[in-house]
Design a protein around this motif. Sequence first.
Motif, mmCIF file in Angstrom:
data_model
loop_
_atom_site.group_PDB
_atom_site.id
_atom_site.type_symbol
_atom_site.label_atom_id
_atom_site.label_comp_id
_atom_site.label_asym_id
_atom_site.label_seq_id
_atom_site.Cartn_x
_atom_site.Cartn_y
_atom_site.Cartn_z
ATOM 1 N N GLU A 287 8.165 1.936 -4.764
ATOM 2 C CA GLU A 287 8.251 2.227 -5.940
ATOM 3 C C GLU A 287 7.278 1.781 -6.997
ATOM 4 O O GLU A 287 6.780 2.246 -8.142
ATOM 5 N N THR A 288 6.822 0.576 -6.855
ATOM 6 C CA THR A 288 5.828 -0.038 -7.516
ATOM 7 C C THR A 288 4.606 -0.133 -7.151
ATOM 8 O O THR A 288 3.696 -0.918 -7.561
ATOM 9 N N LEU A 289 4.205 0.324 -5.681
ATOM 10 C CA LEU A 289 2.999 0.032 -5.429
ATOM 11 C C LEU A 289 1.820 0.854 -5.911
ATOM 12 O O LEU A 289 0.675 0.373 -5.587
ATOM 13 N N TRP A 290 2.150 1.483 -6.813
ATOM 14 C CA TRP A 290 1.038 2.276 -7.695
ATOM 15 C C TRP A 290 0.289 1.360 -8.400
ATOM 16 O O TRP A 290 -0.912 1.434 -8.876
ATOM 17 N N LEU A 291 1.161 0.080 -8.872
ATOM 18 C CA LEU A 291 0.636 -0.751 -9.573
ATOM 19 C C LEU A 291 -0.750 -1.633 -8.776
ATOM 20 O O LEU A 291 -1.650 -2.402 -9.569
ATOM 21 N N LYS A 292 -0.393 -1.535 -7.406
ATOM 22 C CA LYS A 292 -1.659 -2.215 -6.739
ATOM 23 C C LYS A 292 -2.600 -1.145 -6.044
ATOM 24 O O LYS A 292 -3.193 -1.434 -4.966
ATOM 25 N N ASP A 293 -2.663 0.125 -6.718
ATOM 26 C CA ASP A 293 -3.644 1.129 -6.379
ATOM 27 C C ASP A 293 -3.243 1.628 -5.198
ATOM 28 O O ASP A 293 -4.285 1.810 -4.210
ATOM 29 N N LYS A 294 -2.100 1.795 -4.742
ATOM 30 C CA LYS A 294 -1.457 2.462 -3.279
ATOM 31 C C LYS A 294 -0.700 3.343 -3.606
ATOM 32 O O LYS A 294 0.171 3.467 -4.621
ATOM 33 N N LEU A 295 -0.915 4.722 -2.960
ATOM 34 C CA LEU A 295 -0.069 5.856 -2.932
ATOM 35 C C LEU A 295 0.730 5.763 -1.702
ATOM 36 O O LEU A 295 0.071 6.052 -0.824
#
Length: 365
Positions: A287-295
């Motif tokens: 749920e928070t991997l978008w912060l690391k530029d991962k979809l």
Amino acid sequence: MIETRFVELLTKDLIEGLTPAEKQEIDLLLQQNPLYKKQSAIIKEYWNSDKTAYKKSAANFSKLMDVIQVTEQSVNGNSSTAGKHKERKLWPVLRYVAAVSIFCLTLGWYILGNPGNGIAIASNWKNKTTSPGEKERLVLADGTIVMLNAGTTLRYPLSFGSKNREVYLNGEAFFEVHKDREHPFIIHTKKMNVRVLGTVFNIKSYDDAPQSETSLIQGSIEVTINDRKADRIILKPKEKLVIENAPASQLLTNKPTGRNLKAVIEGTQYSLTNLTYLPNIDSAAVETLWLKDKLVFKNEDFESIAADMERWYGIQIVFEHEQLKHLRFTATFEKNTTVSSALRSLRAAEPFQFKKKSLTFYISK
């Protein structure tokens, strides 16, 4: 002339300060008095369209008077063949002007005379919107850090009131809330309100999405749902609340399984589950991997994946066959993965075709 009590209730309704009893009272007044209903609709429409200009500019107040006058003329007709008819139309307009004047004075009195209500002066509010493919970091007046995902709007004050710290969110954001037990931090979204004192969590609540999510990383938060205020959901670390944005009547009834707690009574439906982790991907929650530029997706339907890809890449995805929306995938994409490469990866798991025209991708069998 509009009654003082109605003005007071309408004012509190605009700033979301009605008690359940007061909500019933104003609903009854609106039902019994067509004039109140008309005045309420006009004032609410203008209030919601531009609160800042409404309270900050006398010119815009004059604009409101013009809106009211035009509305009244359209209601009464445009004939002006006799002075008697003019007089007859003038009195309702004067009543509107008097009503809105009292309303504005009451609203100003309510906000300025109740500094503990946590509402900042409207001119101190700011909107921040991120474009597709864009992220942005904000530091609010209290030291709270907010990361905005793509296609997100956050409405926040330049300074907080003396009681609560309140912001409004449409989209996805990661919050690191500055701890302050005397001033709770409240995030308002279309379907829910999240109340915290100081913690780290993620909210995904796009107005046009089928679901909204609140994912707690550390600390604790309390969530209330707009149409089920009696339900107060307390999240613990590594838990996620999923809210169905569609009306309950449109949802399929699913029985709870495992740790999943499903509300099945009338009103907005919600589930309480654990955060999602994928082995060999990252130690952080999906749920928070978008912060690391991962979809990242785990067993998600194609329609939800497409919505995230649209915001991620700034494109449009069109399904030419409805059943393709229900295909489910588990996948991980880095920020530099192209749309075509991502779709080819998904196609390797489930058969479908796609074609590109400008910035639009068409999905077919």
